[in-house]
Design a protein around this motif. Structure first.
Motif, short mmCIF file in Angstrom:
data_model
loop_
_atom_site.label_atom_id
_atom_site.label_comp_id
_atom_site.label_asym_id
_atom_site.label_seq_id
_atom_site.Cartn_x
_atom_site.Cartn_y
_atom_site.Cartn_z
N ILE A 76 0.86 -1.20 0.00
CA ILE A 76 0.00 0.00 0.00
C ILE A 76 0.89 1.24 0.00
CG2 ILE A 76 -1.78 1.32 1.23
CD1 ILE A 76 -2.68 -1.28 2.56
N LYS A 77 1.94 1.17 0.82
CA LYS A 77 2.86 2.32 0.91
C LYS A 77 3.59 2.52 -0.40
CE LYS A 77 4.12 2.38 5.80
NZ LYS A 77 5.11 1.80 6.73
N SER A 78 4.14 1.43 -0.92
CA SER A 78 4.95 1.55 -2.13
C SER A 78 4.13 2.05 -3.32
CB SER A 78 5.59 0.19 -2.43
OG SER A 78 5.98 0.11 -3.76
N SER A 79 2.87 1.61 -3.40
CA SER A 79 2.04 2.04 -4.53
C SER A 79 1.33 3.36 -4.23
CB SER A 79 0.99 0.97 -4.84
OG SER A 79 0.15 0.76 -3.71
N GLU A 80 1.47 3.85 -2.99
CA GLU A 80 0.76 5.06 -2.53
C GLU A 80 -0.72 4.95 -2.86
OE1 GLU A 80 2.96 8.16 -4.41
OE2 GLU A 80 4.64 7.96 -3.01
N SER A 81 -1.31 3.84 -2.43
CA SER A 81 -2.73 3.62 -2.69
C SER A 81 -3.57 4.58 -1.86
CB SER A 81 -3.11 2.19 -2.33
OG SER A 81 -2.59 1.29 -3.27
N LYS A 82 -4.65 5.06 -2.48
CA LYS A 82 -5.59 5.93 -1.75
C LYS A 82 -6.66 5.10 -1.06
CE LYS A 82 -5.29 10.28 -4.20
NZ LYS A 82 -6.02 11.21 -5.07
N MET A 83 -6.88 3.90 -1.61
CA MET A 83 -7.94 3.08 -1.04
C MET A 83 -7.46 1.65 -0.87
SD MET A 83 -11.63 2.09 -2.65
CE MET A 83 -12.59 3.55 -2.30
N LEU A 84 -8.01 1.00 0.17
CA LEU A 84 -7.80 -0.44 0.35
C LEU A 84 -9.17 -1.10 0.32
CD1 LEU A 84 -6.30 -3.06 1.25
CD2 LEU A 84 -6.62 -2.29 3.61
N ILE A 85 -9.29 -2.15 -0.49
CA ILE A 85 -10.53 -2.92 -0.49
C ILE A 85 -10.20 -4.27 0.14
CG2 ILE A 85 -12.39 -3.90 -1.90
CD1 ILE A 85 -11.58 -1.78 -4.06
N THR A 86 -10.87 -4.59 1.24
CA THR A 86 -10.58 -5.84 1.94
C THR A 86 -11.89 -6.42 2.50
OG1 THR A 86 -9.18 -6.86 3.63
CG2 THR A 86 -9.89 -4.60 4.07
N PHE A 125 -10.28 -11.43 9.39
CA PHE A 125 -9.31 -10.46 8.87
C PHE A 125 -9.20 -9.23 9.76
CE2 PHE A 125 -8.17 -11.04 4.19
CZ PHE A 125 -8.29 -12.41 4.25
N LYS A 126 -10.06 -9.16 10.79
CA LYS A 126 -10.14 -7.90 11.55
C LYS A 126 -8.79 -7.40 12.05
CE LYS A 126 -11.87 -6.06 15.87
NZ LYS A 126 -11.61 -4.71 15.42
N LYS A 127 -8.00 -8.34 12.60
CA LYS A 127 -6.72 -7.93 13.16
C LYS A 127 -5.83 -7.32 12.08
CE LYS A 127 -3.42 -9.84 15.82
NZ LYS A 127 -2.54 -10.65 15.05
N LYS A 128 -5.94 -7.90 10.91
CA LYS A 128 -5.12 -7.41 9.79
C LYS A 128 -5.53 -5.97 9.44
CE LYS A 128 -4.58 -11.85 7.43
NZ LYS A 128 -4.23 -12.43 6.14
N ILE A 129 -6.85 -5.76 9.35
CA ILE A 129 -7.30 -4.41 8.99
C ILE A 129 -6.87 -3.43 10.07
CG2 ILE A 129 -9.25 -3.04 8.17
CD1 ILE A 129 -10.88 -5.63 7.95
N ASP A 130 -6.99 -3.86 11.34
CA ASP A 130 -6.59 -2.97 12.44
C ASP A 130 -5.11 -2.61 12.34
OD1 ASP A 130 -9.11 -2.96 13.35
OD2 ASP A 130 -8.80 -4.33 15.04
N GLU A 131 -4.30 -3.58 11.96
CA GLU A 131 -2.87 -3.28 11.83
C GLU A 131 -2.60 -2.26 10.73
OE1 GLU A 131 0.35 -6.31 11.88
OE2 GLU A 131 -1.19 -7.52 12.88
N VAL A 132 -3.38 -2.36 9.67
CA VAL A 132 -3.22 -1.36 8.60
C VAL A 132 -3.59 0.01 9.15
CG1 VAL A 132 -4.03 -0.59 6.33
CG2 VAL A 132 -3.74 -3.04 6.78
N LEU A 133 -4.70 0.04 9.93
CA LEU A 133 -5.17 1.32 10.49
C LEU A 133 -4.14 1.92 11.45
CD1 LEU A 133 -8.94 0.71 11.17
CD2 LEU A 133 -7.93 2.48 9.74
N GLU A 134 -3.49 1.04 12.22
CA GLU A 134 -2.52 1.53 13.21
C GLU A 134 -1.26 2.08 12.57
OE1 GLU A 134 -2.14 -1.93 15.65
OE2 GLU A 134 -4.23 -1.71 16.32
N THR A 135 -0.99 1.62 11.35
CA THR A 135 0.20 2.12 10.65
C THR A 135 -0.19 3.42 9.96
OG1 THR A 135 0.58 -0.17 10.10
CG2 THR A 135 1.98 1.43 8.98
N ILE A 153 -0.37 5.51 7.11
CA ILE A 153 -0.06 5.49 5.68
C ILE A 153 -0.66 6.76 5.08
CG2 ILE A 153 -0.22 4.21 3.52
CD1 ILE A 153 -0.67 1.66 5.15
N ALA A 154 0.20 7.68 4.73
CA ALA A 154 -0.25 9.03 4.36
C ALA A 154 -1.26 9.02 3.21
CB ALA A 154 0.96 9.88 4.00
N SER A 155 -1.03 8.16 2.22
CA SER A 155 -1.87 8.22 1.03
C SER A 155 -3.28 7.66 1.26
CB SER A 155 -1.21 7.40 -0.09
OG SER A 155 -1.10 6.05 0.30
N LEU A 156 -3.43 6.78 2.24
CA LEU A 156 -4.66 5.98 2.38
C LEU A 156 -5.80 6.80 2.98
CD1 LEU A 156 -5.54 3.01 1.91
CD2 LEU A 156 -5.01 2.59 4.31
#
Ligand code: WT7
Length: 653
Positions: free
Chosen positions: A182-192, A205-215, A217-220
């Motif tokens: 997500i970071k490398s591609s500077e994605s604006k959206m994540l679909i999960t 998948f909840k824990k995974k999504i939470d980990e994304v949220l905790e990081t 990521i400027a573009s997201l």
């Protein structure tokens, strides 16, 4: 590299029936030769005939141009305008609106969704409108991290409709890999999604999504969560997360959505793939060249005929799923199948039951799957009706002749040609493959070049290899589906793929026999140098696997005092086999006999399984470390079976 000594010879030949050939797109070797030659000598007359079978909003001014030869920048169908989603959906509405475009089989037998072209078009338009509402536009990137559910295909096509670059991340990858991408591609959206079903278990998948949220990521700016398992414990962060169903069924979302008119050279998608270094490369594909390549290669190599049902078992997280589950079949107006589950659940006949249930005509899978199902015995396929099958495909690694023969005899009942397709994430579509109506098939050979592909085998000194002499497989000029660059790292693209700035290096070893048929010998980095002789690991592995008692084998080099490198073989025997010192001698003797004494494994270690990635690739890097006696075997997080590593270390020979 110096030359790969290739000793194996495959003598068996298979040709399809006259009836098959007469009805195929390419009916004879002569016809193939003539058109292949035209595709190379006069691409300006060959490719327009092919590309014009797609719908263009504006025709191109040039078929192919080097924009910058030194930088290896080129354009296919320069100045041509088209939209990939339009080509996969809208253009079929008039003639095939009520035909099935897409059948989804859930892991649960009774969970099936069927979409006609009209229905799929509507779903895609609705989701494209959601993307618009969220502020996404042409050129933006969207990461998609979903298991094999319909929303995956729908969101890819919705992105393509708006010129948004999708980057699908295989759902089996760790959340760290997802965050990196997500970071490398500077994605604006994540679909999960909130979860999924696999092997009879519910995945959360909840824990995974939470980990994304905790990081951070400027573009997201937005996360869309498909409510697949309706997990009550999931609480969305309202600032950034919303449910798919709430978005798509919102009153202000219409069924109609205009498509963006894209330039042929505009990127269609980005897909990360691992290289020889740890950092994945973002492979960027174009719209016009890519679509032309996958459209036509799907049609003529699977010999697709109107109304036929095609099933590619690959996950869409890999290039195979992009090109031959989504873009290839849909641009042809075919019916494509997506399966959520695994081949062995609830029983090892699951694939064959699906073939029977949906009367699959064209079937595409990987050698690892074939070998594992072969191991389960013939009863499973034999109790299913496989008579609908017409063409079988193989991809991902060289297929060993024993697996090829089983596929041919037990699955295809000696009626169906096998198209062994050699290609790569970077190539977009097939590079080497038989044309099933035209070519004589040899087990383990990927046959002949696809149109526009000019392969050559080079020795270490850059000179051409002789007949049956192994070497580097290179491609001498760009083909339509070829990648454009490594996203945001053009230097790496040049260094990795054009090291001499003249030809494309595939990274694979291969040889060409007296008939011009190509045999892949494994990755160059999987080549073993024994006493100055280079041997393809794939060849030794196939030989071991051809012993009927062996289920699977992986061969790696280890440092050897006298020979430079020795051969270390990891072998998985069939379940009923006893391991004994005689067996070791037996197998060594067998390889010596089949391949030559030089190829005789110095060491053989038996195991119950081999360390594999989720895509089924054996992780040779780990086996090499074990063979070298290293304690630290490196990162094992991308393995499906990390637990095997300690066992292998403990039982090292
Ligand atoms: C590498 C590309 C292309 C789809 C899946 C893998 C190996 C692929 C074959 C084949 C021998 C094959 C090559 C290639 N490979 N197909 N039919 N015979 N080897 O895509 O992950 O980009 O891997 O897979 O080594 O370079 P990928």
């Amino acid at each position: 590299m110096s030359n790969i000594d290739s000793i194996n010879k495959e003598e068996r030949r298979f040709k399809v029936s006259k009836d098959f050939s007469e009805n195929a797109y390419y009916k004879s070797e002569e016809q193939y030769n003539k058109l292949y030659k035209e595709s190379i000598d006069s691409p300006d007359t060959f490719w327009p005939v092919v590309a014009n079978k797609l719908s263009w909003n504006k025709s191109w001014t040039d078929v192919f141009v080097w924009d910058d030869y030194d930088q290896k920048k080129f354009t296919w169908f320069k100045n041509g305008k088209l939209n990939a989603c339009y080509n996969c959906l809208d253009r079929h509405l008039e003639t095939k609106g009520d035909q099935l475009a897409f059948i989804w089989q859930g892991e649960k037998e009774n969970e099936v969704k069927k979409y006609t072209y009209k229905e799929l078009h509507k779903e895609v338009c609705r989701f494209a409108n959601v993307l618009k509402k969220k502020g996404l536009k042409k050129g933006d990137r969207v990461s998609i991290y979903l298991p094999m559910i319909p929303e995956l295909l729908i969101s890819m096509l919705a992105c393509a409709r708006l010129g948004i670059i999708h980057t699908v991340v295989f759902a089996g990858f760790s959340v760290e890999s997802l965050i990196d991408r997500i970071k490398s591609s500077e994605s604006k959206m994540l679909i999960t999604c909130d979860g999924g079903y696999r092997n009879g278990k519910t995945l959360h998948f909840k824990k995974k999504i939470d980990e994304v949220l905790e990081t951070h990521i400027a573009s997201l700016i937005s996360i869309i969560v498909v409510n697949r398992v309706n997990d009550d414990s999931v609480i969305l962060n309202k600032d950034i997360e919303t449910y798919w169903s709430n978005e798509v069924f919102s009153d202000d979302i219409s069924d109609i959505c205009d498509f963006e008119i894209m330039d042929s050279s505009d990127p269609l998608f980005l897909l990360y793939t691992s290289g020889t270094t740890g950092k994945p490369k973002g492979i960027l594909h174009s719209t016009g060249g890519y679509l032309t390549h996958v459209f036509y290669s799907f049609r003529v190599i699977f010999d697709y005929k109107p109304q036929e049902v095609f099933w590619c078992t690959a996950d869409i997280g890999w290039i195979t799923g992009h090109s031959y589950l989504v873009y290839g079949p849909l641009s042809n107006g075919a019916t494509t199948i997506m399966f959520e589950g695994v081949p062995t659940y609830p029983e090892p006949d699951r694939f064959w039951k699906i073939v029977e249930k949906f009367k699959v005509n064209l079937f595409y899978t990987a050698p690892t799957v074939i070998r594992s199902l072969q191991k389960q015995g013939d009863d499973f396929p034999n109790r299913c009706d496989l008579s609908s099958l017409r063409v079988l495909g193989s991809v991902g690694e060289p297929i060993n002749p024993e697996a090829w023969l089983w596929y041919y005899e037990v699955i295809g009942k000696k009626r169906c040609p096998i198209v062994d397709t050699w290609w790569q994430t970077e190539s977009g579509g097939f590079l080497l493959c038989p044309f099933p109506g035209a070519h004589v098939l040899k087990p383990g050979s990927a046959s002949k070049p696809f149109f526009g592909v000019v392969p050559e085998i080079l020795k270490e000194d850059g000179s051409r290899a002789d007949v049956n002499e192994g070497g580097n497989l290179v491609i001498k000029k760009p083909w339509p589906g070829m990648m454009q660059t490594v996203f945001k790292d053009h230097e790496r693209y040049l260094k990795t793929y054009w090291p001499d700035n003249k030809v494309y290096f595939s990274g694979d070893g291969a040889k060409v026999d007296q008939d011009g048929d190509f045999f892949l010998l494994g990755r160059i980095d999987d080549v073993i140098n024994v006493s100055g002789h280079r041997l393809g690991t794939a060849e030794i592995e196939a030989t071991l696997a051809s012993d009927l008692r062996v289920s699977e084998a992986a061969v790696v080099p280890f440092s050897h005092e006298i020979k430079g490198q020795g051969i270390y073989a990891f072998v998985v025997m069939n379940d009923d086999q006893e391991i004994s010192p005689e067996l070791v001698n037996d197998l060594r003797g067998y390889v010596a006999k089949k391949v030559g004494p030089i190829a005789k494994p110095d060491k053989i270690q038996f195991s119950t399984s081999l360390p594999k990635t989720r895509s089924g690739k054996i992780m040779r890097r780990i086996l090499k470390a074990i063979a070298e006696g290293k304690e630290d075997v490196g990162n094992t997080t991308t393995l499906v079976n990390p637990e095997i590593v300690d066992v292998l270390k403990a039982e090292r020979v």
